[in-house]
Structures are given as C-alpha cells and as structure tokens.
Design a protein around this motif. Sequence first.
Motif, PDB file in Angstrom:
ATOM      1  N   MET A   1       0.847  -1.182   0.000  1.00 59.16           N
ATOM      2  CA  MET A   1       0.000   0.000   0.000  1.00 59.16           C
ATOM      3  C   MET A   1       0.888   1.240   0.000  1.00 59.16           C
ATOM      4  N   PRO A   2       0.687   2.164  -0.912  1.00 61.04           N
ATOM      5  CA  PRO A   2       1.542   3.355  -0.957  1.00 61.04           C
ATOM      6  C   PRO A   2       1.275   4.266   0.238  1.00 61.04           C
ATOM      7  N   ALA A   3       2.282   5.018   0.624  1.00 61.71           N
ATOM      8  CA  ALA A   3       2.156   5.958   1.730  1.00 61.71           C
ATOM      9  C   ALA A   3       1.173   7.066   1.348  1.00 61.71           C
ATOM     10  N   VAL A   4       0.319   7.442   2.277  1.00 69.06           N
ATOM     11  CA  VAL A   4      -0.655   8.498   2.006  1.00 69.06           C
ATOM     12  C   VAL A   4       0.013   9.864   2.058  1.00 69.06           C
ATOM     13  N   THR A   5      -0.653  10.826   1.443  1.00 71.47           N
ATOM     14  CA  THR A   5      -0.246  12.217   1.561  1.00 71.47           C
ATOM     15  C   THR A   5      -1.425  12.989   2.128  1.00 71.47           C
ATOM     16  N   LYS A   6      -1.138  14.077   2.803  1.00 72.09           N
ATOM     17  CA  LYS A   6      -2.209  14.879   3.388  1.00 72.09           C
ATOM     18  C   LYS A   6      -3.057  15.492   2.280  1.00 72.09           C
ATOM     19  N   SER A   7      -4.355  15.413   2.462  1.00 76.14           N
ATOM     20  CA  SER A   7      -5.299  15.972   1.500  1.00 76.14           C
ATOM     21  C   SER A   7      -6.571  16.303   2.266  1.00 76.14           C
ATOM     22  N   PRO A   8      -7.466  17.111   1.699  1.00 74.02           N
ATOM     23  CA  PRO A   8      -8.747  17.381   2.371  1.00 74.02           C
ATOM     24  C   PRO A   8      -9.530  16.095   2.654  1.00 74.02           C
ATOM     25  N   SER A  69       4.788  10.646  12.352  1.00 79.53           N
ATOM     26  CA  SER A  69       5.170  10.782  10.941  1.00 79.53           C
ATOM     27  C   SER A  69       4.564  12.005  10.267  1.00 79.53           C
ATOM     28  N   ASN A  70       3.352  12.379  10.655  1.00 78.60           N
ATOM     29  CA  ASN A  70       2.640  13.485  10.012  1.00 78.60           C
ATOM     30  C   ASN A  70       2.598  13.280   8.492  1.00 78.60           C
ATOM     31  N   ALA A  71       2.427  12.007   8.097  1.00 75.65           N
ATOM     32  CA  ALA A  71       2.356  11.632   6.675  1.00 75.65           C
ATOM     33  C   ALA A  71       3.556  12.141   5.873  1.00 75.65           C
ATOM     34  N   GLY A  72       4.728  12.216   6.524  1.00 77.92           N
ATOM     35  CA  GLY A  72       5.946  12.625   5.830  1.00 77.92           C
ATOM     36  C   GLY A  72       6.083  14.121   5.614  1.00 77.92           C
ATOM     37  N   ASP A  74       7.049  18.074   6.502  1.00 78.29           N
ATOM     38  CA  ASP A  74       8.273  18.625   7.088  1.00 78.29           C
ATOM     39  C   ASP A  74       8.091  19.157   8.508  1.00 78.29           C
ATOM     40  N   SER A  75       6.857  19.230   8.974  1.00 79.61           N
ATOM     41  CA  SER A  75       6.608  19.695  10.342  1.00 79.61           C
ATOM     42  C   SER A  75       6.102  18.536  11.197  1.00 79.61           C
ATOM     43  N   ASP A 127       8.518   5.387   3.596  1.00 80.35           N
ATOM     44  CA  ASP A 127       8.345   6.484   2.633  1.00 80.35           C
ATOM     45  C   ASP A 127       8.243   7.831   3.346  1.00 80.35           C
ATOM     46  N   TYR A 128       7.536   7.850   4.472  1.00 77.17           N
ATOM     47  CA  TYR A 128       7.394   9.111   5.214  1.00 77.17           C
ATOM     48  C   TYR A 128       8.767   9.653   5.597  1.00 77.17           C
ATOM     49  N   GLN A 129       9.667   8.777   6.067  1.00 78.45           N
ATOM     50  CA  GLN A 129      10.995   9.240   6.456  1.00 78.45           C
ATOM     51  C   GLN A 129      11.766   9.744   5.248  1.00 78.45           C
ATOM     52  N   ARG A 130      11.588   9.122   4.101  1.00 84.63           N
ATOM     53  CA  ARG A 130      12.283   9.575   2.887  1.00 84.63           C
ATOM     54  C   ARG A 130      11.765  10.923   2.399  1.00 84.63           C
ATOM     55  N   ARG A 131      10.492  11.214   2.665  1.00 83.71           N
ATOM     56  CA  ARG A 131       9.889  12.468   2.182  1.00 83.71           C
ATOM     57  C   ARG A 131      10.369  13.708   2.930  1.00 83.71           C
ATOM     58  N   THR A 132      10.887  13.539   4.122  1.00 82.73           N
ATOM     59  CA  THR A 132      11.218  14.700   4.941  1.00 82.73           C
ATOM     60  C   THR A 132      12.663  14.645   5.417  1.00 82.73           C
ATOM     61  N   THR A 133      13.199  15.819   5.731  1.00 74.63           N
ATOM     62  CA  THR A 133      14.547  15.869   6.288  1.00 74.63           C
ATOM     63  C   THR A 133      14.523  15.800   7.813  1.00 74.63           C
ATOM     64  N   ARG A 134      13.351  15.957   8.416  1.00 71.19           N
ATOM     65  CA  ARG A 134      13.285  15.897   9.884  1.00 71.19           C
ATOM     66  C   ARG A 134      13.388  14.447  10.348  1.00 71.19           C
ATOM     67  N   ARG A 135      13.898  14.268  11.521  1.00 71.21           N
ATOM     68  CA  ARG A 135      13.967  12.941  12.138  1.00 71.21           C
ATOM     69  C   ARG A 135      12.594  12.660  12.730  1.00 71.21           C
TER      70      ARG A 135
END
Length: 157
Positions: A1-8, A69-72, A74-75, A127-135
């Motif tokens: 299952m692909p990682a989700v992204t934030k959306s409405p 994770s906040n869905a990957g 940056d915050s 995937d979430y970790q790859r999407r962001t530079t934050r730990r």
Amino acid sequence: MPAVTKSPALRAFWRLHRFLLRISNGRFFTRLGPGRQLLLITRGRKSGESRQVGLTYLTDADRWVVIASNAGEDSHPAWWLNLLAEPRAVVAFGGQIIPVVAHELEEPERSSLLSRFVSEIDAGYADYQRRTTRRIPVVALTRTELAREAGSIEAGP
C-alpha cells in the motif's frame, strides 16, 4: 500500500475516525488495514484544551509505540508538539481511559521499532521518512498510575 499524503479527503477521514474512536472509548473502529488504532488525548500546548488524535500503534512489552510521521510532512504533528510540552496524556483503548506518559525513543531502540512498523504494519512509514529531512520521532506511551486522574474522555488529560 503506498504511503498516504495529506489531503482534504484524508483530513476528513481522520476527523470521522477520531469521532468514532472517541464515542466508543477506543473499543470500536480500532482496525485500519493491518494496523490497530488507539485514541491519544493530549492537552493543547497553546490552548490548554483537550486534543484527540487516532494513531496506529504497536505494542512493545507494556507500552504502546506510535510514530510522529505526520504523513511525511516537514513539520511535526501537533499531538507530538503537545506531548513535548506536557508528556502526560491519556489513551482511550479497549473501552478504558488509561493515563500514560510519553517519551521519545533513542537509538538503537528507535530504529528497531520503526523497522517493526514498516514490516508489520505499513511500509509507508519508510516512505514518510524519505519524504522529509526531519527525524521522525518514535514515541513510547507507558501506562502510569502517577499521572493525574484520567477523568472522562471529554475532559482530556
């Protein structure tokens, strides 16, 4: 299952899911795919008001482990920032309101439990970790009798 992204649509689903967890005190609507859900109730760091979020967890000994994770994004998610300000919270789980204290896990335990999330629950967490530079924080929620009285789910921590 692909990682989700934030959306409405995803935000609307999360609101509905949170409502269903809240009205059942974490007894029903606790399964989404291979993951199990709990309702975490924190105190807002700015408002002081009760804040609820449904989170996927895994168990590790006598604690729940969740991923900020906040869905990957940056915050960090608001619930994690709330826990940084006040680590005492409550969890609605199995029809009970349980006082917990939160702490961020450090290496090597962090990587080990994140790997369990990826292999046992959802590969999207990698995937979430790859999407962001934050730990991305891996957080342990441990039951505590020292936390203030849990009260009702509406009252929050």
